[in-house]
Structure formats: structure tokens, C-alpha cells
Motif scaffolding. Structure first.
Motif, mmCIF file in Angstrom:
data_model
loop_
_atom_site.group_PDB
_atom_site.id
_atom_site.type_symbol
_atom_site.label_atom_id
_atom_site.label_comp_id
_atom_site.label_asym_id
_atom_site.label_seq_id
_atom_site.Cartn_x
_atom_site.Cartn_y
_atom_site.Cartn_z
ATOM 1 N N PRO A 90 0.838 -0.792 -0.113
ATOM 2 C CA PRO A 90 0.094 0.066 0.035
ATOM 3 C C PRO A 90 0.647 1.321 0.298
ATOM 4 O O PRO A 90 1.820 1.264 0.655
ATOM 5 N N HIS A 91 0.750 1.948 -0.940
ATOM 6 C CA HIS A 91 1.656 3.292 -1.108
ATOM 7 C C HIS A 91 0.124 4.543 -0.383
ATOM 8 O O HIS A 91 -0.020 5.319 -2.148
ATOM 9 N N LEU A 92 -0.621 4.747 -0.103
ATOM 10 C CA LEU A 92 -1.731 5.574 0.362
ATOM 11 C C LEU A 92 -1.239 7.002 0.235
ATOM 12 O O LEU A 92 -0.217 7.292 0.031
ATOM 13 N N ARG A 93 -1.709 7.909 -1.087
ATOM 14 C CA ARG A 93 -1.755 9.244 -1.077
ATOM 15 C C ARG A 93 -1.108 9.603 -0.285
ATOM 16 O O ARG A 93 -2.103 9.857 1.332
ATOM 17 N N PRO A 125 1.234 15.353 -10.181
ATOM 18 C CA PRO A 125 -0.201 16.100 -10.106
ATOM 19 C C PRO A 125 -1.499 15.176 -10.517
ATOM 20 O O PRO A 125 -2.169 16.125 -9.937
ATOM 21 N N LEU A 126 -0.864 14.482 -11.752
ATOM 22 C CA LEU A 126 -1.892 14.712 -12.384
ATOM 23 C C LEU A 126 -3.086 13.249 -11.328
ATOM 24 O O LEU A 126 -4.416 12.950 -11.909
ATOM 25 N N MET A 127 -2.329 12.582 -10.763
ATOM 26 C CA MET A 127 -3.037 11.885 -9.513
ATOM 27 C C MET A 127 -4.486 11.721 -9.503
ATOM 28 O O MET A 127 -4.958 10.697 -9.286
ATOM 29 N N LEU A 128 -4.291 13.279 -8.577
ATOM 30 C CA LEU A 128 -5.369 13.598 -7.885
ATOM 31 C C LEU A 128 -6.317 14.298 -8.678
ATOM 32 O O LEU A 128 -6.596 15.705 -8.103
ATOM 33 N N MET A 129 -6.092 14.082 -10.031
ATOM 34 C CA MET A 129 -7.831 14.643 -10.632
ATOM 35 C C MET A 129 -8.231 14.376 -12.115
ATOM 36 O O MET A 129 -6.874 13.279 -12.079
#
Length: 510
Positions: free
Chosen positions: A60-63, A135-139
Motif C-alpha cells: 500500500p502506498h496511499l497518497r 500532480p495528475l494523479m489526484l485529478m
């Protein structure tokens, strides 16, 4: 009047993240889970007394943004970074990869001083690319045309050429001369996929792997992520129902209105979001009749055949690698281990998978959770997660009930070439073929990332053009699982992103 604002189908980690953000925004949310435990593939189960097993996912590598915004440390979530990142044993040598590129280059210099210098150049380029993409990972992902505009600087042509238009094998052949270095990077390029390092797109995954922070672990195993999310969700008012299987998503007047449970009960909501994979959601839970024929044809042909088997083991001691001298817990026990003798061996295993055959020498990966986290095993005993790459979901001869034990034999025969004492250490084991992963966790075809992570199924193409904003072409219906952007891995990003879209839509409808 609807009983809930939102119903989340499936309590996988993305479903729980989505539910938390929706509840935090003030919506009335419920989560429906088929199994008797939350987490989907991110679960810790005591398969044997005293051993906590990360039964499916184990990295697990939760943001960090999600950890902070949902205050998960308050709910007991603790994690750490794995260092060294990787350990690759060879017949008389070994290679470590570290988070520190200079330290990795020093390791590589044992094989080639040329490759050591090349690695530093490669790392700088990969890091630049990873920092652009991160930054695109959370949008919701932008169109490709906008993504290309975001890439600036003198190296942009090389970044596009090397990481978007080239295979990992071609890239490492162009950059490095040592076979051991090529093997290590090719093994890292196909994580969570059924792809060959010869496939275009694997260099994209390699760049993200090498240019980002590396691997992490959760104290208590992967299920610790889900347990913390469950506690956070309940504190936010989310209602979670276990042993509650959704049979159908009900569509009325071109809108998702409710879900029908297996026991016949119907629950209504303003919005339905599925944490299941896209094929299961569209073809099974909704049904083909509610979509255009061309759309259904595309969905049916999305690539998602599983290609890895998981073996969970308990050990009464530590494996001793013949290529390195140590008596206690060493770096080789704390790293993510990868085994293959050559890139050609990896490619041959892939082609066996393509023809639904068990490879003679599948790539082997392993991780000893208890080397970092003593809470998961009794003193002086250990838990080991093993991954066999290129294991087919369907077999051209026999079935998995008949042939499952062959996987254990393959693992032992390959592993003992490097750690001769492995066989005598094994106390208990569980073998999960791709077919078993589907049966236990509801993952279509046993693909842990729900869909293959080819370039035409990533970013704004995931799962299909026009669906990367988490909305399905039926009003009020959404998806939030690993089959959406940014893809597989226990990051929570897909659940977060879907929640932001649903919040926006529900506020507009008010």
C-alpha cells in the motif's frame, strides 16, 4: 425520496476513500460489500494463528494528501518506506536499487561503470517525467494534447520518445550494457501488469517506478489501510454493510436510481458509484441493454486478463541468499526481491502466458513483511508474499483446481537456486491463481489493476476515451476503482478523484 445521497458498491480501498470524501462534503453515504471484511484486495487476514497475512495486495502506498485530509493516522494508520527498494539476486552476484540514485549508481558500478553513469542520466529524466505526471494523479487526467504541453524543457523530445513511444526493453538496451541491470529494470517495468517488457508503455511505468518515491508498507499489513479508512468513514457517518452483495444497478428513465441486493431488497440513491472493475460494472451490474452497441463492443474488448499468481507463506526463519553473506535480517530481507536470469527469460515467460500456458520459469517477486513489521508474525517467524508473473487466468490444458500446486513447485525450484534453505523454512502456504483472485475478490479475470495498464488504457484513455472523468454514460452512475485513472496500486487516488466529480455533480443538481 432516495434513502441515500450516494451508494458505493464495494468496500475496496478506493470505495472507502470515495465514501469518506463524499461524507465529509455533507452527503448521506452507504457502502455495500459482498465479503465479511472491508478492503477488497487490500486486506489482512489471519489465515494461520498468529500470522497476519496481506492476502492479495502487499504494497500500500496511499497518497500522503489522502492520509492527511482524512486524518488516517488518528485512526491508527502507520506506514514506512522500504529501503533498499529492490534486491535482485543472480547466480554469483546481486544488485540493490535504492531511493538514493547515487547509491544505486554505486551498486550498478559493480557491473559496469558505464551503466552507473547512464543510470544517473536515466534517473534525472525519469524524475523529471514523474514530477510532471504526479500532480495528475489526484485529478481527472487532461487530454493528451494538454499533457504534452505540460512537458517543457530541453529534454522534452527525449521524455516523449523514451517514456511514451518506447518499450522498456528497447530503452534499457539503448542505455545499458549489463544484462543484470537490464533484468532489474525490466522486472520493475511490468509491475501490476500482464505486459511484456517489449510492449510500448512499459517504459512509462518504468519511469514512474524509478522516478518516484519507491515502495512503502503498512504496519499490520495492507488491511491496516482499509481498517483506518473504515474507522474514518464511520466517524463521518458512512453506513457500511458487510455480507451484502449487489445483484443489479437499477436504471430508470436513463438514470441510475437504485441497487437491488441479492436478497431482493432495493436501496435508492441520487447517485451510484461502483468500486468494481469497469467490465463487471457495465456488463453485469448494469447490463448491456442500457448502452449503445458500439460502446459495449469496446468494453468487452478492453484488455484485462490476469497474469499473476500470489502465494502467501509463513516461514520458521529467514531465507539465506547464496550470493550475499549475512546471518541476521539484512538489506536483502527488507527489500522487494525480483528474480529472473535474463530479459529473454522474462519475454519467454510472457509468451507462454499469451498462449495460456504456465511458464517454465516465471519471474518471481517476494517481500518479507515481518522483516519490517514484527506485529504480523510470532517471534523468529516470518510472513512472505510471493508473486509469480505471467500466470494465465485460463489454461489451455486442465484447470486451476488440478494444477494449482504446480505454482508452488515452480516457486520453490526457482527460489532455492538463490536461497537453498527456502524449502525447509516453509510452514504454511496459500496459492492464489488469477482464477482464485477473481473468485475471492470479485476481480474480473483476476487482473489486480482491473484493466491492463497499456498506454491506450491509461491517463485520459482509462478505461475508455470519454470515461476518464469517472462518469459512465448514464446519469447518476460513476466508477471509482483501479480500472479508472490513475490505475492500479493501493493509492486511493481513483476514489478521491471520483468523489470530487460526484460532489460537483450533486451540488449542481441541488
Amino acid at each position: 425520496m432516495a434513502q441515500f445521497d450516494v451508494i458505493v458498491v464495494g468496500a475496496g480501498h478506493n470505495g472507502l476513500v470515495c465514501a469518506c470524501y463524499l461524507a465529509k462534503a455533507g452527503f448521506n453515504v452507504c457502502v455495500l460489500e459482498r465479503r465479511n471484511v472491508v478492503g477488497g484486495a487490500a486486506v489482512t487476514e489471519e489465515l494461520w494463528p498468529g500470522y497476519k497475512i496481506s492476502r492479495a495486495s502487499y504494497f500500500p502506498h496511499l497518497r500522503k494528501e489522502i492520509i492527511e485530509e482524512l486524518n488516517l493516522e488518528k485512526y491508527g494508520y502507520k506506514h514506512g518506506s522500504i529501503e533498499p527498494r529492490n534486491f535482485f539476486p543472480f547466480k554469483s552476484k546481486h544488485l540493490f536499487l535504492y531511493s538514493n540514485p547515487e547509491k544505486t549508481a554505486h551498486e550498478i558500478s559493480k557491473f559496469s561503470t558505464f551503466d552507473a553513469k547512464q543510470y544517473l542520466k536515466f534517473y534525472d529524466l525519469a524524475k523529471s517525467f514523474a514530477q510532471t505526471v504526479d500532480p495528475l494523479m489526484l485529478m481527472p487526467p487532461p487530454p493528451v494534447s494538454e499533457l504534452l504541453k505540460m512537458m517543457e524543457g530541453a529534454d522534452v523530445e527525449w521524455i516523449i520518445r523514451d517514456f511514451l513511444l518506447t518499450s522498456a526493453k528497447q530503452l534499457v538496451d539503448e542505455l545499458f550494457e549489463s544484462e543484470e541491470v537490464k533484468v532489474a529494470l525490466c522486472l520493475n517495468s511490468v509491475g501490476n501488469t500482464s505486459m511484456s517488457p517489449e510492449d510500448v508503455g512499459t517504459s512509462y511505468l518504468l519511469a514512474l517506478s524509478e522516478g518516484s518515491a519507491g515502495y512503502s508498507y503498512a504496519i499490520g499489513g495492507s488491511g491496516a489501510v482499509s481498517k483506518a479508512l473504515e474507522k474514518a468513514a464511520k466517524d463521518l457517518g458512512v453506513k457500511i454493510f458487510l455480507n451484502t452483495e449487489v445483484e443489479k444497478i437499477i436504471i430508470e428513465n436513463d438514470r441510475a436510481r437504485a441497487v437491488k441486493l441479492k436478497d431482493g431488497k432495493v436501496l435508492e440513491a441520487r447517485a451510484i458509484v461502483s468500486n468494481a472493475d469497469p467490465k463487471t460494472t457495465i456488463l453485469k451490474l448494469v447490463g448491456q441493454d442500457f448502452f449503445e452497441k458500439e460502446f459495449i463492443h469496446r468494453v468487452k474488448n478492453l484488455k484485462n486478463e490476469g497474469g499473476q499468481a500470489k502465494i502467501n507463506l509463513t516461514l520458521k526463519g529467514l531465507p539465506r541468499f547464496s550470493c550475499i553473506d549475512s546471518t541476521n535480517i539484512g538489506e536483502e530481507h527488507k527489500a522487494y526481491v525480483g528474480m529472473a536470469e535474463s530479459v529473454d527469460e522474462i519475454v519467454k515467460a510472457y509468451f507462454r502466458w499469451r498462449f495460456h500456458e504456465i511458464p517454465e520459469r516465471p519471474p518471481v517477486y517476494s517481500f518479507i513483511q515481518s522483516a519490517w513489521d514484527h506485529s504480523v508474525a510470532p517471534p523468529n517467524h516470518h510472513t512472505m508474499s510471493v508473486l509469480l508473473r505471467y500466470v494465465p487466468y485460463t489454461l489451455n490444458k486442465g484447470n486451476w483446481n488440478e494444477r494449482r500446486d504446480e505454482l508452488m513447485q515452480l516457486f520453490v525450484s526457482i527460489y532455492e537456486e538463490h536461497a537453498p534453505n527456502i524449502k525447509q523454512l516453509i510452514e504454511n502456504y496459500e496459492i492464489l491463481s488469477p482464477w482464485d483472485l477473481e473468485r475471492l475478490f470479485g476481480i474480473n479475470s483476476g487482473h489486480v489493476s482491473h484493466l491492463e495498464q497499456t498506454l491506450n488504457q491509461l491517463l485520459s484513455f482509462r478505461p475508455l476515451v470519454g470515461l476518464s472523468n469517472y462518469r459512465l454514460p448514464i446519469s447518476g452512475l460513476y466508477i471509482c476503482g483501479a480500472g479508472t485513472h490513475p490505475g492500479g496500486g493501493v493509492t486511493g487516488a481513483a476514489g478521491h478523484n471520483a468523489a470530487m466529480i460526484i460532489i460537483e455533480d450533486l451540488k449542481k443538481s441541488n
